[in-house]
Structure formats: C-alpha cells, structure tokens
Write an enzyme that holds these catalytic residues in place. Structure first.
Site, PDB file in Angstrom:
ATOM      1  N   ASP A 258       5.259   5.395  -5.673  1.00  5.79           N
ATOM      2  CA  ASP A 258       6.102   5.471  -6.862  1.00  5.79           C
ATOM      3  C   ASP A 258       7.418   6.191  -6.580  1.00  5.79           C
ATOM      4  O   ASP A 258       7.501   7.016  -5.676  1.00  5.79           O
ATOM      5  CB  ASP A 258       5.363   6.221  -7.979  1.00  5.79           C
ATOM      6  CG  ASP A 258       4.184   5.447  -8.532  1.00  5.79           C
ATOM      7  OD1 ASP A 258       4.108   4.238  -8.281  1.00  5.79           O
ATOM      8  OD2 ASP A 258       3.334   6.056  -9.210  1.00  5.79           O
ATOM      9  N   PRO A 259       8.455   5.937  -7.378  1.00  2.30           N
ATOM     10  CA  PRO A 259       9.733   6.641  -7.200  1.00  2.30           C
ATOM     11  C   PRO A 259       9.587   8.154  -7.289  1.00  2.30           C
ATOM     12  O   PRO A 259      10.287   8.885  -6.596  1.00  2.30           O
ATOM     13  CB  PRO A 259      10.593   6.103  -8.353  1.00  2.30           C
ATOM     14  CG  PRO A 259      10.037   4.762  -8.643  1.00  2.30           C
ATOM     15  CD  PRO A 259       8.561   4.881  -8.415  1.00  2.30           C
TER      16      PRO A 259
END
Length: 365
Positions: A92-93
């Site tokens: 995920d970012p």
C-alpha cells in the site's frame, strides 16, 4: 507447487486497499497529440527513440511511502528501459519496504515469491477504527479505552497459527465481479467472507505510549496486516488501525536486498553515462527459486528441453524425487520443469539473452 500458465505472468496485480490516493509528483499528464499536425511529426523526427531492452532479474525496491506498487513498477521499468516488468505482492502507499520487481524473464518466477512468507513491522494507533483500517480512511468507531502491554500480549496467541480472517472492505478481492474497494468507495455495504490465513509469528515489540504499539508479524500469502490491527482492537474493546507499516521480508528477499529509489536512480544515471552497469542493481532470476531443488543437465538434454521436449532421466545420477525443479546448464538457468515417471518435462523455458545480474550478485550478501 503448481506452476501457473505463463500467460500474464509478469503483470502487476490490481492495487489493494490502501491505494486510494496517488502521489501527484509521480503522475505526468500530457495533452493529447494530434498526429496530423506537421509540427508534431517534426518533433518526433528530432527526438531519438528510447528502445526497450531485454533485462532479466530482480530489483528489490525499498518502496517509499506515498507511492503505489503500480507506480513503483512503472518507475523501475522506465529507469531500466525494460520491455517487461511486474511486482510480487502489492504494498500500500502508506507502507514502505520491500517491493520485489521482476524484469524480463524474472516475471515467470513471480508466483514463487508471492507464495513465500512475508514479514512486517507495523504500528497500531488505538482508540479509532477506520473504514480502510489505516490512517487514510474515515473514522467509524472510537473509544476512550487504551490497552496495556499485558492485555495485548494475552490476546496474541489467538492471532497466531492458522486463523480465519475477514479481509478489509477496502481490498482488491472481487465481489460478484467488482473489486471490493470500488464497491466500498461507491458507498455500498461490502460483506466479505472470512478466509484462512497463516500467521507464523506475531510479537509485541514496543509500547510507544498509551495510544501506540509496535508489532512484528511473519505471515503467509493473503494475510492482511490492516485486518490484524482491526481485529485486535475490537477484541481489546478499544478499536485500532494501522498508522505505520514496513515490509522487511518477501519470500527470499530481505532488507539486505533492498535498494532505495534515490540510490537506484543514481546507479541508473551513472550507468547511462558509462560509469557503471545496470547489472549491479539486479539479483539473478533464480533468486526467486531458492526453495526449489536445482538439477544440472548436459548441453544435449538442454537443447531438447529448450525445444519443449521431455528428457528421459536414467543412470545412477538420475534423481529419485518428483516435483518441480529448476534446470541449469553450465551453471546458467534454463527452465522450470517437473520430474515424473522417469522424465524431466519442461514447464517454462527461460531465454536470458540480454542484460542479467552481475556475476558477483549470484553470491548473496
């Protein structure tokens, strides 16, 4: 392990739950080009074409916070001017850490990395549950309660071993053909069924303060660390969500294999000016196959395997085992194959013509 079909092997998976914002600095938008405009044709004629290259190996990017996995693959592919690239497991970012990126023929080994163990170090913020189970989501539950270390430790055995886990509503799992995160963003109620996942180890590392705890988890394929934070918080009665996450292990790749983006960019720039080699940033394709037995064959047998023909195993040196092996000839990776009924049957043949990892990188640091 069953070897999946070769088609699409190097394609990066769909983005997962946390990927709900893009790093604007990475996106470059250009106006549509009018191909009939003679000025555009002139500009095209003046610009050298950047040819894509055959590059084979693994780059284990130390992904920075704020970048999606898909963006990371695009950046690495551009830096290397590689023809093919894909990643082995979405990050995920919000998260940093190991994102193994396969270039060229390494894309054929992606499933072996994705099936391996992963290790995470993560911080849980107590007192709030959010709809994405991380800091990017909307607060859905709050509590004034805060857990102490003893209460947390007492719960951890319930989250170790083979457990049933409900994935986050904001995840890439498909529900009647739609991604769960798309349905959730549209305001639909997403009910995901629990599924078995394996947590090999879950440890409370540090109690930073009353509201923050640091954990380490080693888990198998399909485990959502965000869901761990959510479920532990619910059982403690205080709610919780992930506020920091770092991946430190993916299959055979550890933190020692990771390279920060800035360092990778600098190496690629030096290589472009003739001061180094891109091969220095690569790990060999076969690094992904560390858990699979190797089998050396003669050049004559290698020629048959390369044509997709089975090889009869005979003589005193013939292996007695069955299953998947990776085949080498003169120390060079040739194929993934299955041993069965006295034959070696090629399942996936590698063509490593082009740039591969430096010889020294075959010796893992």
């Amino acid at each position: 392990m069953n070897i999946p079909p070769e088609t699409g092997a190097g394609i990066a998976p769909e983005v997962e739950a946390g990927e709900i914002r893009l790093n604007k600095s990475i996106e470059v938008r250009t106006p549509p080009r009018d191909n009939n405009d003679p000025r555009n044709k002139q500009r095209q004629g003046n610009q050298p074409r950047r040819d894509r290259r055959d590059i084979h190996g693994w780059v284990v990017l130390d992904k920075p916070i704020g970048m999606t996995s898909t963006q990371a693959v695009a950046v690495v592919k551009r830096l290397f001017q590689a023809k093919r690239a894909g990643h082995a497991g979405t990050l995920d970012p919000l998260a940093s850490g190991g994102l193994p990126i396969a270039l060229g023929e390494a894309t054929k080994t992606v499933p072996f990395v994705m099936d391996g163990r992963k290790r995470y170090r993560f911080t849980v913020c107590w007192g709030e549950e959010r709809d994405t189970d991380d800091t990017e989501g909307r607060v859905v539950h709050t509590s004034e309660l805060r857990p102490n270390a003893d209460a947390i430790q007492a719960l951890l055995p319930q989250f170790t071993g083979l457990i049933a886990q409900v994935p986050p509503r904001y995840s890439a799992i498909k529900v009647q053909g739609e991604r769960a995160y798309d349905l959730a963003r549209d305001g639909e109620v997403v009910e995901l069924a629990p599924r078995p996942v394996e947590i090999h180890e879950l440890t409370l590392v540090e109690q930073i303060d009353n509201s923050h705890s640091v954990f380490e988890a080693e888990c198998g394929k399909g485990t959502y660390v965000r869901a761990l934070a959510r479920d532990i918080g619910r059982l403690l009665g205080c709610y919780g969500h992930i506020c920091a996450l770092r991946r430190t292990l993916v299959g055979p790749f550890t933190e020692n294999d990771m390279i920060p983006l800035e360092q990778l960019e600098a190496l690629c720039n030096r290589a472009a000016s003739g001061e180094g080699s891109l091969a220095d940033a690569l790990l060999p394709v076969e690094t992904a196959l560390d858990d699979i037995p190797a089998l050396a064959v003669t050049r004559a047998d290698a020629a048959r395997l390369h044509r997709g023909q089975a090889v009869l195993l005979r003589g005193r040196d013939a292996p007695n085992s069955s299953g998947t092996v990776y085949v080498t000839v003169a120390g060079r990776l040739l194929a993934l194959a299955e041993i069965g009924n006295g034959e070696l049957i090629p399942k996936r043949v590698f063509n490593l013509t082009g740039l591969t990892a430096s010889t020294g990188r075959n010796e893992r640091d």
